[in-house]
Design a protein around this motif. Structure first.
Motif, PDB file in Angstrom:
ATOM      1  N   UNK A   1      -6.150  -1.470  12.796  1.00 43.64           N
ATOM      2  CA  UNK A   1      -7.402  -0.990  12.230  1.00 43.64           C
ATOM      3  C   UNK A   1      -7.136  -0.111  11.009  1.00 43.64           C
ATOM      4  N   UNK A   2      -8.034  -0.174  10.024  1.00 40.45           N
ATOM      5  CA  UNK A   2      -7.846   0.594   8.801  1.00 40.45           C
ATOM      6  C   UNK A   2      -7.723   2.084   9.033  1.00 40.45           C
ATOM      7  N   UNK A   3      -8.459   2.625   9.996  1.00 39.77           N
ATOM      8  CA  UNK A   3      -8.358   4.063  10.262  1.00 39.77           C
ATOM      9  C   UNK A   3      -7.028   4.413  10.914  1.00 39.77           C
ATOM     10  N   UNK A   4      -6.444   3.481  11.661  1.00 38.42           N
ATOM     11  CA  UNK A   4      -5.110   3.720  12.222  1.00 38.42           C
ATOM     12  C   UNK A   4      -4.048   3.736  11.119  1.00 38.42           C
ATOM     13  N   UNK A   5      -4.233   2.900  10.091  1.00 42.22           N
ATOM     14  CA  UNK A   5      -3.348   2.961   8.923  1.00 42.22           C
ATOM     15  C   UNK A   5      -3.483   4.324   8.257  1.00 42.22           C
ATOM     16  N   UNK A   6      -4.714   4.780   8.095  1.00 45.08           N
ATOM     17  CA  UNK A   6      -4.959   6.077   7.464  1.00 45.08           C
ATOM     18  C   UNK A   6      -4.323   7.213   8.266  1.00 45.08           C
ATOM     19  N   UNK A   7      -4.368   7.100   9.585  1.00 46.29           N
ATOM     20  CA  UNK A   7      -3.738   8.121  10.425  1.00 46.29           C
ATOM     21  C   UNK A   7      -2.230   8.140  10.219  1.00 46.29           C
ATOM     22  N   UNK A   8      -1.632   6.970  10.031  1.00 51.98           N
ATOM     23  CA  UNK A   8      -0.190   6.908   9.748  1.00 51.98           C
ATOM     24  C   UNK A   8       0.123   7.584   8.425  1.00 51.98           C
ATOM     25  N   UNK A   9      -0.721   7.360   7.413  1.00 53.37           N
ATOM     26  CA  UNK A   9      -0.532   8.031   6.122  1.00 53.37           C
ATOM     27  C   UNK A   9      -0.582   9.546   6.303  1.00 53.37           C
TER      28      UNK A   9
ATOM     29  N   UNK B   1      11.185   4.278   5.606  1.00 54.47           N
ATOM     30  CA  UNK B   1      10.385   3.112   5.974  1.00 54.47           C
ATOM     31  C   UNK B   1       9.796   3.266   7.363  1.00 54.47           C
ATOM     32  N   UNK B   2       8.526   2.861   7.496  1.00 56.56           N
ATOM     33  CA  UNK B   2       7.871   2.846   8.798  1.00 56.56           C
ATOM     34  C   UNK B   2       7.009   1.591   8.910  1.00 56.56           C
ATOM     35  N   UNK B   3       7.165   0.857  10.012  1.00 57.92           N
ATOM     36  CA  UNK B   3       6.266  -0.249  10.328  1.00 57.92           C
ATOM     37  C   UNK B   3       4.943   0.307  10.846  1.00 57.92           C
ATOM     38  N   UNK B   4       3.843  -0.312  10.437  1.00 54.96           N
ATOM     39  CA  UNK B   4       2.519   0.076  10.922  1.00 54.96           C
ATOM     40  C   UNK B   4       1.804  -1.191  11.380  1.00 54.96           C
ATOM     41  N   UNK B   5       1.742  -1.384  12.681  1.00 56.12           N
ATOM     42  CA  UNK B   5       1.127  -2.570  13.266  1.00 56.12           C
ATOM     43  C   UNK B   5       0.629  -2.204  14.653  1.00 56.12           C
ATOM     44  N   UNK B   6      -0.292  -2.989  15.175  1.00 57.36           N
ATOM     45  CA  UNK B   6      -0.863  -2.636  16.471  1.00 57.36           C
ATOM     46  C   UNK B   6      -0.832  -3.783  17.461  1.00 57.36           C
TER      47      UNK B   6
END
Length: 296
Positions: free
Chosen positions: A207-215, A230-235
């Motif tokens: 989800x886009x907000x989960x990406x934002x939380x990672x940022x 480097x960090x993977x961001x996937x759900x």
């Protein structure tokens, strides 16, 4: 208050980042070619001119900025892979040379942290079913993936103790689109609800907000916890049958669902590194609630 410049803030993913950072107490400046419409965000946000052009001095936009989040990407409308259209050199000049110029400008003006939104596409061709870690050798199959990888490497080479550089390798992103825009699954929903035949397809989503939380976590975490750059961001790994089964349940449609996709052959992304920073993704429940809200 911490000042964050977000390039591409009016884009699909960038909008989530801007909204999340504002809600978390950051002073956000949206960088782009034109200012956002007055009601584009939930509250007024500052704007700074910013372009993917390696020949332009854009120092003025970085004055007083603590952190830079680079989410801008220039491409043919609706396409990332293949987004170069018939101009691969222009695509490279904008998205690689233009990005590197922004990275250099950020470092020169005392920006403390730079976060680059990279892509799962950097991994490219991999053995069937193999899990993807941040140190998995990359074999990008598209110009899009190749340029994302080159930009990652260029940013990493600029990193210093004073200029922390991090790239987030993000998978497919879902969520509500901005005002007046269609969400990514609208054509899929329309095809299903019209009774058209749909081929099986699987993919990883976040989800886009989960990406934002990672940022946000990358901006806030102590430097010694950002192991590597480097960090993977996937759900969640999901096929269109599962997504459309949710649509079927909500709408009561009697149309036939597509056949299941072969999930075991898919390359999922390992996200242990970003979880160590305290990241939590929405999983299946967030996917279900989002599908319901998109249909509403």
């Amino acid at each position: 208050m911490t000042h964050v410049l977000v390039s591409g803030g009016t884009g699909f993913v960038g909008r989530f980042i801007v909204e999340h950072l504002m809600a978390s107490g950051y002073d956000v400046v949206v960088g782009g070619r034109t200012p956002p419409a007055s009601a584009f965000f939930s509250k007024p946000v500052a704007f700074a001119p910013l372009a993917l052009d390696p020949d332009i001095d854009q120092s003025a936009s970085f004055r007083g900025v603590d952190h830079f989040v680079h989410a801008a990407f220039q491409h043919v409308a609706g396409r990332y892979r293949g987004g170069e259209g018939d101009d691969p050199e222009g695509f490279r000049r904008s998205n690689l040379d233009g990005s590197v110029r922004l990275f250099r400008t950020a470092r020169e003006h005392g920006v403390k942290r730079c976060v680059f939104l990279s892509s799962r596409a950097v991994y490219g061709d991999q053995p069937r079913g193999a899990e993807l870690f941040e140190d998995t050798p990359c074999h990008p199959e598209s110009l899009y993936g190749a340029l994302k990888l080159e930009a990652e490497n260029a940013l990493a080479a600029l990193a210093t103790d004073a200029f922390k550089a991090v790239s987030l390798r993000v998978t497919g992103v879902y969520g509500a689109a901005g005002t007046g825009a269609a969400h990514k699954w609208q054509p899929l929903f329309d095809d299903y609800l019209s009774g058209r035949e749909i081929a099986p397809r699987a993919g990883t989503e976040v989800h886009g907000d989960d990406v934002a939380a990672a940022v946000r976590l990358v901006l806030e975490s102590p430097s010694d916890r950002l192991q590597g750059s480097l960090f993977n961001v996937s759900d969640i790994l999901v096929d269109n049958r599962a997504i459309l089964a949710m649509v079927q349940d909500i709408t009561g449609s009697k149309h036939r669902l597509p056949a299941p996709a072969t999930l075991t052959a898919f390359n999922t992304m390992n996200t242990e590194k970003i979880w160590t920073l305290g990241w939590q993704s929405g999983g299946l429940e967030r996917l279900k609630s989002t599908v319901a809200s998109l249909l509403a």
